[in-house]
Design an enzyme around this catalytic site. Structure first.
Site, PDB file in Angstrom:
ATOM      1  N   PHE A 298       0.857  -1.191   0.000  1.00 26.64           N
ATOM      2  CA  PHE A 298       0.000   0.000   0.000  1.00 26.64           C
ATOM      3  C   PHE A 298       0.890   1.237   0.000  1.00 26.64           C
ATOM      4  O   PHE A 298       1.694   1.434   0.913  1.00 26.64           O
ATOM      5  CB  PHE A 298      -0.925   0.043   1.218  1.00 26.64           C
ATOM      6  CG  PHE A 298      -1.891   1.201   1.152  1.00 26.64           C
ATOM      7  CD1 PHE A 298      -3.153   1.037   0.585  1.00 26.64           C
ATOM      8  CD2 PHE A 298      -1.537   2.468   1.598  1.00 26.64           C
ATOM      9  CE1 PHE A 298      -4.027   2.099   0.467  1.00 26.64           C
ATOM     10  CE2 PHE A 298      -2.403   3.541   1.477  1.00 26.64           C
ATOM     11  CZ  PHE A 298      -3.657   3.351   0.921  1.00 26.64           C
TER      12      PHE A 298
ATOM     13  N   ASP B 137       9.171   3.295   1.798  1.00 26.91           N
ATOM     14  CA  ASP B 137       7.943   3.979   2.220  1.00 26.91           C
ATOM     15  C   ASP B 137       7.771   3.749   3.717  1.00 26.91           C
ATOM     16  O   ASP B 137       7.320   2.689   4.152  1.00 26.91           O
ATOM     17  CB  ASP B 137       6.763   3.418   1.421  1.00 26.91           C
ATOM     18  CG  ASP B 137       5.421   4.009   1.833  1.00 26.91           C
ATOM     19  OD1 ASP B 137       5.328   4.568   2.943  1.00 26.91           O
ATOM     20  OD2 ASP B 137       4.457   3.893   1.054  1.00 26.91           O
TER      21      ASP B 137
ATOM     22  N   LYS C 123       2.022  10.409   8.424  1.00 33.51           N
ATOM     23  CA  LYS C 123       1.337   9.866   9.609  1.00 33.51           C
ATOM     24  C   LYS C 123       1.889  10.432  10.934  1.00 33.51           C
ATOM     25  O   LYS C 123       1.598  11.568  11.258  1.00 33.51           O
ATOM     26  CB  LYS C 123       1.381   8.340   9.580  1.00 33.51           C
ATOM     27  CG  LYS C 123       0.420   7.765   8.497  1.00 33.51           C
ATOM     28  CD  LYS C 123       0.160   6.307   8.735  1.00 33.51           C
ATOM     29  CE  LYS C 123      -0.771   5.697   7.712  1.00 33.51           C
ATOM     30  NZ  LYS C 123      -2.155   5.680   8.145  1.00 33.51           N
TER      31      LYS C 123
ATOM     32  N   THR D  65       2.033  24.654  -5.317  1.00 35.56           N
ATOM     33  CA  THR D  65       1.808  25.907  -4.597  1.00 35.56           C
ATOM     34  C   THR D  65       2.321  25.837  -3.163  1.00 35.56           C
ATOM     35  O   THR D  65       3.167  26.626  -2.756  1.00 35.56           O
ATOM     36  CB  THR D  65       0.318  26.286  -4.594  1.00 35.56           C
ATOM     37  OG1 THR D  65      -0.112  26.489  -5.934  1.00 35.56           O
ATOM     38  CG2 THR D  65       0.081  27.577  -3.806  1.00 35.56           C
TER      39      THR D  65
END
Lengths: 470, 470
Positions: B191, B297, B328, B353
């Site tokens: 994931f 990750d 997280k 931005t």
């Protein structure tokens, strides 16, 4: 000079220039320091946000520039706005900052109230639901996902039809039919973000796209109109019709059929390209006719800058857009929708850990309060007209330097082309102005909603001086 | 019962259950209210964050549950942590909230200092730069973009080689060669997020992927090991070697060559799947050999939960990963990197931005301060061992209910399989526990770093009771 009661206390009367050029010594030192750990090659100006006030951006050398760029069109009601500072100091805000929820699983007891008194209070007509996100780019991507899910649900025969085993298996392999062969149609010179889905719809500049894999999605020509629009109405109408015809052709023929069309009310990053309400009404009719969703990307145009709260309010649509995305001046992000079928048929299809940020939703509520208190949308319509008229004067004097002046009746969402645009932008700092560009040649004005007539006077005077030096 | 000085003041001594079931009347009322405007089908629990404290999550009915899910593994140091409340009440924080910068253009004068004393203070070994983002998903997508840009730069012959006109033109049409034909290799049951690029690497569940267009990127098998790992070392080593062989095969043969491999140290959403340090060292060696970048990750594993600040610290790598992504528990997001060539050769190639949120960077700094003050990483290693030993006891008593207990030596990052997992999770609330699942069968523990021995005692006692009712 225009007289108007100042919204902001504590602003300088005019730009303050302490160093002969920007960056000055202090700023340069801090840029060098930052370069060690962070990519600084896109730095426009090292900023001191503790000193910035209202419409004025400050730097570490004590310079104060009139800021009509506003953090790429995203500061809504001035730096260090006292009402926002108050909202940011409440126990509610502290709570939202330190106890960040996984909103889809564990919303706070007052999340409905925060939405209803904030984000949804200003929902576009006909849209009464929201999916919250983090920034314009993921707001658009979640809208795309909603469109794909909705379209496939229709194709399957409704929300109650179960997925086939083949769909489930192939989705895990990134293959059809589970991974759908559908697209999002966007327009040439559009900008919708820089994540992988949105970047596939962004068509602003090669430097934004090169080397990044993209989906083979279709692009239609956005009307390239002649300005002033009202003097070329007939010709422009033909150009717009040709673009609509191209949209229809692509919808009917593109090998990966579009589930939605996404469009900006004014193409912003792409060069401040305008189209008429007639074009957008035609686009709404076309998308309805072909059962393709219409996503209006109000990330840059939304929240008052065009003299309406939402730029698409200018269009007088009979049927609202299917989704409207927002970010920037809202200081939060997401997409509005009205049709409940745009909620996927099962939970967890549209989901992520944070799903937005309640702290930013609280801030947007305070921004809305400030906009209402000072009637800033109507104000922006008025000051935009005032500014536009003055710019028309400059254009008459220097037609090549203020070419294709555009944004009449669109609040302060104004732009013009200049043949030495990049020099124009750089030079502006020497005259106390922080200003941005869009597309290849445009100088774009993106002042805050607290920009007033006396700021317009300063700006126009400076623009003339800048033009004369180039 | 274990005795340990409580980190948190004001926690209840044990879960408090005021209603016979959850949601109670007050919660149900508020869920109904929220449903009018927001998709509530994924609601786990209506939460009152003003009352939640430390390791306990409160609801509007006055229930207090021991929270070992922690907003999907993202609350780091307890609800309403006083040190965080203090940081969130400072003038710096108010300033960061109300004056949100476009970081790439207008960083604040103290951004370097905020980075160096916060995000970069805990940078993984060998990585000394950061690109800031908003959440795990866009952190991973920006890392992917860095990988694609880097790879194409190498293929072109270096950073100084200009793009060809063909590349520039084709990129605008989403076509090769400008839009690169490169991929990211990920693992089955991985994931990495749910935006379009990351979703193409996510292989958790069909419901996450179905109907969404995806890139035709390769997936390798993640080792499916036998637990306890130490009892099946030889067999597991073979399984891991087979997976590495598959990775190598895919790198050499996939029709869209991978520019990077992305991997979680422990597959979290996908079911708490572990691999050994040897596997990851092999993956580092393989990727080096084939000039493919390695992205680790650490969105869910990072920031202390495994008993090291970064889970990949367990691997003793000779060469660091090329990029490490985080979110997280950091309450902010981005990717770390070391090689300066991972900065694109020109500005504005990797840009947006906001590029993150200084308010959240300030919060992470305060979290780091709290972790250091209480030595929470070492604490979590210890309490994890304590908890794991107790769970081994449960497993001996109920081998089918606490199957494949895993996460030994990995702090509190512990999981087990249960044949009635979904009922197990739902039932837990009746015993005062808020707990989550991962994959199809796993109960995953994701307590905060302030989880202590006395919480472990309450948890283990409750887990036994839950198991006995099913």
């Amino acid at each position: 000079m225009a007289s108007s009661k100042a919204f902001v206390q504590g602003e300088p009367d005019a730009p303050v220039l302490k160093t002969s050029s920007i960056p000055g010594a202090q700023s340069s030192k801090r840029i060098a320091e930052l370069s060690e750990v962070f990519d600084t090659r896109s730095i426009n100006m090292m900023t001191d946000y503790t000193k910035s006030v209202g419409n004025y951006i400050a730097d570490p050398d004590g310079n104060y520039l009139l800021d009509v760029y506003a953090q790429i069109a995203s500061i809504p009601v001035g730096y260090n706005n006292p009402a926002l500072a108050k909202a940011a100091s409440t126990p509610d805000m502290v709570n939202a900052i330190i106890n960040r929820p996984a909103l889809g699983n564990f919303p706070s007891h007052d999340w409905a109230e925060i939405l209803k008194t904030g984000i949804l209070k200003v929902a576009p007509k006909g849209l009464n639901h929201v999916f919250t996100a983090m920034a314009g780019s993921d707001a658009n991507e979640t809208a795309f996902k909603a469109a794909f899910i909705y379209r496939r649900q229709q194709e399957r025969g409704g929300p109650d039809v179960e997925f086939t085993q083949e769909e489930l298996d192939s989705a895990m392999k990134n293959q059809a039919p589970g991974s759908s062969s559908l697209s999002i149609l966007s327009f040439k010179t559009a900008f919708h973000g820089r994540l992988f889905g949105t970047l596939s719809t962004t068509r602003s500049k090669p430097i934004h796209k090169i080397d990044i894999p993209a989906f083979d999605w279709p692009q239609a020509t956005f009307p390239i109109l002649k300005y002033p629009l009202e003097e070329h109405a007939e010709e422009n109408a033909k150009i717009e019709q040709a673009c609509l015809d191209e949209v229809e052709h692509l919808i009917k023929t593109w090998h990966i059929p579009p589930a939605a069309v996404i469009v900006e009310p004014i193409q912003s990053e792409g060069g401040d390209n305008h189209a008429t309400p007639n074009f957008f009404r035609g686009l709404r009719a076309l998308t309805k006719k072909h059962n393709v969703l219409l996503i209006v990307d109000e990330v840059q145009t939304g929240v008052g800058a065009t003299g309406k709260f939402w730029a698409h309010d200018h269009w007088n649509l009979q049927d609202p857009p299917d989704m409207v995305t927002f970010s920037k001046k809202a200081q939060t992000a997401g997409f509005y929708y009205g049709n409940p079928a745009l909620r996927p048929n099962k939970p967890y299809r549209q989901f992520n850990t944070w799903m937005g940020d309640p702290a930013r939703a609280l801030l947007f509520r305070a921004i809305i309060g400030e906009i209402e208190r000072l009637d800033l949308v109507n104000h922006t319509a008025r000051v935009g007209d005032y500014l536009f008229t003055k710019l028309e004067g400059l254009q008459r004097k220097y037609p090549e330097q203020f070419k294709d002046l555009r944004g009449k009746g669109q609040g302060t969402f104004i732009a013009f082309d200049n043949p030495k645009r990049d020099q124009f932008l750089a030079k502006a700092k020497e005259f106390g102005i922080n200003i941005g560009g869009s597309g290849a040649n445009a100088v774009r004005l993106r002042p805050m909603l607290t920009f007033q007539e006396h700021h317009a006077d300063i700006l126009v005077e400076a623009l003339e001086k800048i033009a004369l030096t180039l």
